[in-house]
Design a protein around this motif. Structure first.
Motif, PDB file in Angstrom:
ATOM      1  N   LYS A   4      41.234  45.617  31.563  1.00 36.55           N
ATOM      2  CA  LYS A   4      40.930  45.532  33.333  1.00 36.55           C
ATOM      3  C   LYS A   4      40.430  47.046  34.271  1.00 36.55           C
ATOM      4  CE  LYS A   4      41.666  43.995  37.821  1.00 36.55           C
ATOM      5  NZ  LYS A   4      41.827  46.061  38.518  1.00 36.55           N
ATOM      6  N   THR A  17      45.461  37.471  29.799  1.00 38.35           N
ATOM      7  CA  THR A  17      45.560  37.106  31.194  1.00 38.35           C
ATOM      8  C   THR A  17      46.191  35.484  31.187  1.00 38.35           C
ATOM      9  OG1 THR A  17      42.727  36.143  31.369  1.00 38.35           O
ATOM     10  CG2 THR A  17      43.264  38.484  31.958  1.00 38.35           C
ATOM     11  N   TYR A  33      40.979  39.191  38.384  1.00 39.15           N
ATOM     12  CA  TYR A  33      40.337  39.998  36.094  1.00 39.15           C
ATOM     13  C   TYR A  33      39.784  38.301  35.386  1.00 39.15           C
ATOM     14  CZ  TYR A  33      39.857  42.138  32.297  1.00 39.15           C
ATOM     15  OH  TYR A  33      40.259  43.300  30.787  1.00 39.15           O
TER      16      TYR A  33
END
Lengths: 238, 334
Positions: A4, A17, A33
């Protein structure tokens, strides 16, 4: 977090993620994100591929909903996904939240989410009154199932003024009579439940005419007298 | 009679519990709570200050860590490299003020961040309120936090207070309680944030004092513990959410302090920390709010807590933030 920080927005980052969020739905920075990655991908620019991406996202969310049903971050992400969909299916969402409330009738997030979905439905509807009427009927169903469901009573209190506004004088009397019967049923079921009495007081407050207020008050007094005969120590009627 | 005997707060054990929180860094639990580490520190610190053991944690280490949680946008994340959010900005500012280090951060940057989250748009149904972060969730919690955070820097006048007060008014329900947003069901934690926000704004006139006090008093159950909504389970943290709201309303005497103390004390873990209810696992959140709840009912040996800021009264006074008390309606009395 390193990905990120270096602004990597790829499908691999998306997978990373996903794996993290499956373990911990509370990582709001990772949800943020994930949304940023989605909107940076080329597929986002085309309506059809965006629809596909987000339909997939909704499936993913459904899969993890039981991990932490009280996660604000997860519900926020779901709202973002639906709001970003080219063709959102709000009726399907309503069905989903009805199922959730069938499992946990007082779920705070569930009811908040339901109000969000109903607002979207109302926005898109040609007959907005119909949406209110259906939602009002949903609260009746919930209360008939369990008259101590305060979440349903609360939702009802927000809809009742709209329902009354749609009716003429006779229609309003009919609605109020139904309301009166519903509250009395709750009061007789549990005279010590504060909520029904509060709702009754509020109903009195919102009456437009003294005549209507007096009629309701007479009903309330009759109910109190009857309850005290049945249960002398009941604190609410006293 | 609980296993601890009546009125026995295990002060030393709780101090040890809080000190040990940062020592289990290899555990899964430590990683699972990373996103709110800053709030965890705030909860631990408040408990220590109220227990009159403020030096039990390393102040310099905490200050350095919290400063490291501030991002370029001026807000604070829950941990280093986590996105800014009002929740963690509030905890950070509270920590720094308790440790007398508020001047180590730039109040203008924090003010700018908070103001950037004030919104009036379709998402907020045309009302003026404050979002938790740039992603747009609005909630009465964030309205309170915005007002409270800016009051630390004396910049609250830059908010549209009137607009926000109307948003809070819109969150009031038929039972006198407040929800998370207009339309939201009354919930004791949201009641606290709304009543505290109105206290900071000097607008407690908005509250239906009697109806709300009655609703709050009904949160106390026969066991002495309190719940957050009707028909829900008792939980130690409501000793704070309910107690603080009643305190601001000057109706603390509407609940049984004795029964509440009995409940909170019985939820202690003999090895330290307080749980949500007796028999459950202790955590720092319930330790903080259990102790704060006890402080509100003047449990002996605890420092007094401010019911709006949930920080020691002495700190709130030092910062000049106690003046919200002067704006409580004159007709109210304890």
């Amino acid at each position: 977090m390193d990905l990120k920080a270096t602004s990597v927005f790829t499908n691999d980052a998306l997978d990373a993620t996903k794996r993290l969020l499956e373990q911990n739905t509370e990582l709001h920075t990772v949800w943020n994100y994930r949304r940023t990655i989605f909107t940076s991908l080329d597929e986002w620019q085309c309506q059809d591929t965006r629809q596909e991406m987000l339909d997939g996202e909704l499936k993913f969310l459904l899969g993890i909903i039981t991990k932490n049903i009280k996660s604000y971050w997860m519900w926020n992400h779901r709202m973002w996904a639906l709001s970003s969909l080219p063709r959102p299916e709000w009726q399907r969402e309503l069905g989903l939240v009805a199922k959730l409330l069938a499992l946990d009738a007082r779920n705070y997030h569930g009811w908040d989410y339901r109000r969000f979905v109903v607002a979207q439905l109302k926005d898109a509807a040609t007959d907005k009154h119909e949406v209110d009427t259906q939602e009002f009927a949903f609260t009746t169903e919930q209360i008939n199932h369990d008259c101590a469901n305060h979440s349903a009573w609360h939702n009802r209190s927000k809809l009742l003024p709209e329902i009354l506004a749609q009716r003429d004088e006779d229609g309003q009397l009919e609605v109020l009579q139904t309301e009166n019967d519903l509250i009395l049923n709750a009061i007789y079921t549990d005279p010590d439940d504060q909520n029904a009495w509060l709702y009754y007081d509020w109903l009195l407050d919102i009456q437009k005419s003294d005549e209507d207020r007096c009629r309701l008050l007479r009903n309330k007094i009759a109910a109190i007298r009857e309850l005290l005969e049945l249960e002398e120590d009941s604190k609410r009627p006293l | 009679m609980t296993m601890f005997g009546t009125n026995q707060l295990l002060v030393d054990k709780h101090v040890e519990f809080i000190q040990n929180l940062d020592k289990k860094q290899d555990g899964l639990e430590y990683w699972m709570t990373e996103h709110l580490r800053v709030s965890g520190i705030y909860w631990g610190l408040v408990a220590l200050f109220l227990l009159d053991r403020p030096q039990a944690l390393d102040h310099e280490q905490i200050i350095a860590y919290v400063r490291g949680c501030q991002n370029a946008d001026g807000g604070f994340g829950g941990h280093t490299n986590h996105d800014s959010h009002l929740l963690y900005t509030m905890s950070s500012v509270q920590i720094l003020s308790m440790l007398n280090a508020l001047d180590q951060i730039d109040g203008k940057k924090v003010t700018k961040y908070v103001l950037s989250l004030q919104q009036t748009n379709k998402q907020t149904n045309g009302q003026t309120t404050v979002c938790g972060d740039v992603w747009g969730e609005h909630d009465t919690r964030f309205a309170f936090i915005a007002m409270a955070v800016l009051s630390f820097f004396n910049t609250q006048d830059q908010l549209d207070t009137n607009g926000i007060v109307e948003y809070i008014r819109g969150a009031m329900n038929y039972d006198g309680g407040f929800g998370s947003k207009p339309g939201g069901e009354s919930h004791a934690a949201q009641v606290y944030t709304c009543v505290a926000a109105l206290a900071v704004a000097g607008r407690l006139d908005v509250v239906d004092r009697d109806r709300l006090s009655g609703w709050l008093a009904e949160r106390q159950l026969l066991c002495g513990g309190m719940n957050g909504r009707p028909q829900k389970l008792e939980d130690v943290c409501y000793a704070w959410w309910v107690g603080s709201a009643l305190d601001i309303l000057r109706r603390r005497h509407w609940i049984s302090a004795e029964k509440l103390v009995e409940f909170v004390v019985s939820a202690q873990d003999e090895n330290g920390g307080i749980a949500d209810r007796p028999g459950d696992v202790a955590d720092v959140y319930h330790t903080c709010f259990g102790i704060a709840g006890l402080s509100l009912v003047r449990y002996p040996g605890l420092n007094e807590v401010d019911p709006v800021y949930c920080m020691p009264r002495s700190v709130v006074k030092r910062l000049g933030l106690h003046k919200w008390q002067d704006k409580v309606p004159k007709s109210w009395s304890q």
